[in-house]
Scaffold this motif. Structure first.
Motif, PDB file in Angstrom:
ATOM      1  N   PHE A 174     -18.761 -39.913  49.231  1.00  0.00           N
ATOM      2  CA  PHE A 174     -18.843 -40.715  48.012  1.00  0.00           C
ATOM      3  C   PHE A 174     -19.364 -42.118  48.318  1.00  0.00           C
ATOM      4  O   PHE A 174     -20.222 -42.642  47.609  1.00  0.00           O
ATOM      5  N   GLU A 175     -18.841 -42.736  49.364  1.00  0.00           N
ATOM      6  CA  GLU A 175     -19.282 -44.091  49.706  1.00  0.00           C
ATOM      7  C   GLU A 175     -20.749 -44.104  50.128  1.00  0.00           C
ATOM      8  O   GLU A 175     -21.515 -44.987  49.719  1.00  0.00           O
ATOM      9  N   GLU A 176     -21.148 -43.110  50.940  1.00  0.00           N
ATOM     10  CA  GLU A 176     -22.544 -43.045  51.382  1.00  0.00           C
ATOM     11  C   GLU A 176     -23.471 -42.866  50.195  1.00  0.00           C
ATOM     12  O   GLU A 176     -24.501 -43.535  50.081  1.00  0.00           O
ATOM     13  N   TYR A 177     -23.110 -41.950  49.304  1.00  0.00           N
ATOM     14  CA  TYR A 177     -23.901 -41.699  48.090  1.00  0.00           C
ATOM     15  C   TYR A 177     -23.988 -42.956  47.223  1.00  0.00           C
ATOM     16  O   TYR A 177     -25.059 -43.351  46.750  1.00  0.00           O
ATOM     17  N   SER A 178     -22.838 -43.611  47.012  1.00  0.00           N
ATOM     18  CA  SER A 178     -22.789 -44.771  46.122  1.00  0.00           C
ATOM     19  C   SER A 178     -23.646 -45.916  46.625  1.00  0.00           C
ATOM     20  O   SER A 178     -24.315 -46.606  45.840  1.00  0.00           O
ATOM     21  N   LEU A 179     -23.643 -46.144  47.947  1.00  0.00           N
ATOM     22  CA  LEU A 179     -24.444 -47.229  48.506  1.00  0.00           C
ATOM     23  C   LEU A 179     -25.935 -46.966  48.343  1.00  0.00           C
ATOM     24  O   LEU A 179     -26.748 -47.898  48.353  1.00  0.00           O
ATOM     25  N   LYS A 180     -26.316 -45.687  48.196  1.00  0.00           N
ATOM     26  CA  LYS A 180     -27.723 -45.359  47.970  1.00  0.00           C
ATOM     27  C   LYS A 180     -28.107 -45.536  46.500  1.00  0.00           C
ATOM     28  O   LYS A 180     -29.083 -46.209  46.183  1.00  0.00           O
ATOM     29  N   VAL A 181     -27.323 -44.938  45.601  1.00  0.00           N
ATOM     30  CA  VAL A 181     -27.729 -44.948  44.189  1.00  0.00           C
ATOM     31  C   VAL A 181     -27.539 -46.310  43.530  1.00  0.00           C
ATOM     32  O   VAL A 181     -28.163 -46.591  42.497  1.00  0.00           O
ATOM     33  N   ILE A 182     -26.685 -47.159  44.102  1.00  0.00           N
ATOM     34  CA  ILE A 182     -26.442 -48.468  43.489  1.00  0.00           C
ATOM     35  C   ILE A 182     -27.705 -49.316  43.479  1.00  0.00           C
ATOM     36  O   ILE A 182     -27.829 -50.277  42.711  1.00  0.00           O
ATOM     37  N   GLU A 183     -28.686 -48.944  44.320  1.00  0.00           N
ATOM     38  CA  GLU A 183     -29.940 -49.694  44.383  1.00  0.00           C
ATOM     39  C   GLU A 183     -30.888 -49.345  43.239  1.00  0.00           C
ATOM     40  O   GLU A 183     -31.892 -50.036  43.027  1.00  0.00           O
ATOM     41  N   ILE A 184     -30.609 -48.279  42.495  1.00  0.00           N
ATOM     42  CA  ILE A 184     -31.436 -47.941  41.335  1.00  0.00           C
ATOM     43  C   ILE A 184     -31.288 -49.061  40.309  1.00  0.00           C
ATOM     44  O   ILE A 184     -30.169 -49.432  39.952  1.00  0.00           O
ATOM     45  N   PRO A 185     -32.382 -49.629  39.817  1.00  0.00           N
ATOM     46  CA  PRO A 185     -32.295 -50.731  38.851  1.00  0.00           C
ATOM     47  C   PRO A 185     -31.408 -50.380  37.651  1.00  0.00           C
ATOM     48  O   PRO A 185     -31.590 -49.341  37.012  1.00  0.00           O
ATOM     49  N   GLY A 186     -30.436 -51.243  37.386  1.00  0.00           N
ATOM     50  CA  GLY A 186     -29.554 -51.058  36.245  1.00  0.00           C
ATOM     51  C   GLY A 186     -28.393 -50.105  36.483  1.00  0.00           C
ATOM     52  O   GLY A 186     -27.532 -49.940  35.611  1.00  0.00           O
ATOM     53  N   ARG A 187     -28.322 -49.469  37.659  1.00  0.00           N
ATOM     54  CA  ARG A 187     -27.286 -48.475  37.921  1.00  0.00           C
ATOM     55  C   ARG A 187     -25.896 -49.093  37.907  1.00  0.00           C
ATOM     56  O   ARG A 187     -24.957 -48.518  37.362  1.00  0.00           O
ATOM     57  N   LEU A 188     -25.749 -50.291  38.496  1.00  0.00           N
ATOM     58  CA  LEU A 188     -24.438 -50.936  38.525  1.00  0.00           C
ATOM     59  C   LEU A 188     -23.932 -51.166  37.105  1.00  0.00           C
ATOM     60  O   LEU A 188     -22.778 -50.846  36.791  1.00  0.00           O
TER      61      LEU A 188
END
Length: 239
Positions: A174-188
């Motif tokens: 989960f942490e590995e996945y989250s650190l990747k997808v959080i870089e998608i613009p607007g994802r946060l």
């Protein structure tokens, strides 16, 4: 002397995906080609149909393939997408697709149970996490930590210790996945909005609504990743 360290076995679907992508890159299946039926591919690569199906999904996420319902699977790109925005693999030989499937089931159930069993203590903790995550100055890394604590708290609020244990077992992926997808613009921002909606359904003690919002939260990221893969596979034009 034997070692207690277990090396994860590579899944058959990953091996089949590697072999199929190699054939695509070699030109055996040119761009635009319709692939053979799933049963035929499974026999060709010596795996079961479920493993072949997962291999195809992996290559879809990587931008190689595109499925058209009722028509078939087509090759849409013959080059690896390593230069794309996201690496869809995770530690332990898993993929984001694996994680999504488990999260949809696990988080939907956890939210459903938590809505019926939520205590004031759990509600206050969720509000605390959401308040911190809503800080305009929150960093991506801190948001990911709060994200994990939010979902873990819902699992705990479900009142089912086995379900909580299952969630804990996903922690590293989960942490590995989250650190990747959080870089998608607007994802946060979208993730935070989803979390607020889930917490609101829990506070309303509406199990059906909480479960649906939890599942849709995961499905939303899936759709964004597909669009990201599409963008990476789309030929770039120069002015």
């Amino acid at each position: 002397m034997t070692s207690d360290v277990r090396v994860p076995r590579r899944k058959l679907s990953d091996t089949a995906a590697d072999q199929l992508s190699a054939r695509i890159q070699a030109g055996e299946y040119p761009v635009g080609t319709k692939l053979p039926a799933e049963k035929e591919l499974a026999q060709l690569f010596g795996v079961g149909r479920s493993s072949m199906r997962e291999a195809v999904r992996t290559l879809e996420a990587a931008g190689y393939l595109e499925s058209t319902h009722g028509v078939g699977v087509f090759v849409r790109n013959d080059k690896p997408q390593s230069a794309g925005p996201l690496d869809l693999t995770l530690g332990g030989g898993y993929t984001m697709s694996d994680l999504f499937e488990v999260r949809i089931a696990l988080e939907g159930t956890a939210a459903e149970l938590a809505a019926a069993r939520l205590t004031d203590h759990h509600r206050e903790l969720l509000v605390t996490f959401l308040t911190a995550a809503g800080d305009p100055e929150v960093t991506h890394e801190e948001f990911v930590r709060l994200d994990a604590r939010f979902h873990r708290q819902i699992a705990e609020a479900s009142g089912n210790p086995l379900l909580q244990y299952m969630w804990e077992s996903l922690g590293a992926q989960f942490e590995e996945y989250s650190l990747k997808v959080i870089e998608i613009p607007g994802r946060l921002e979208r993730a935070h909005t989803d979390h607020v909606g889930i917490a609101d359904a829990l506070a309303q003690r509406d199990p059906e609504l909480a479960a649906e919002r939890a599942r849709e939260h995961v499905r939303t990221v899936q759709r964004e990743l597909r669009r990201s893969a599409d963008d990476a596979a789309r030929p770039r034009t120069t002015a």
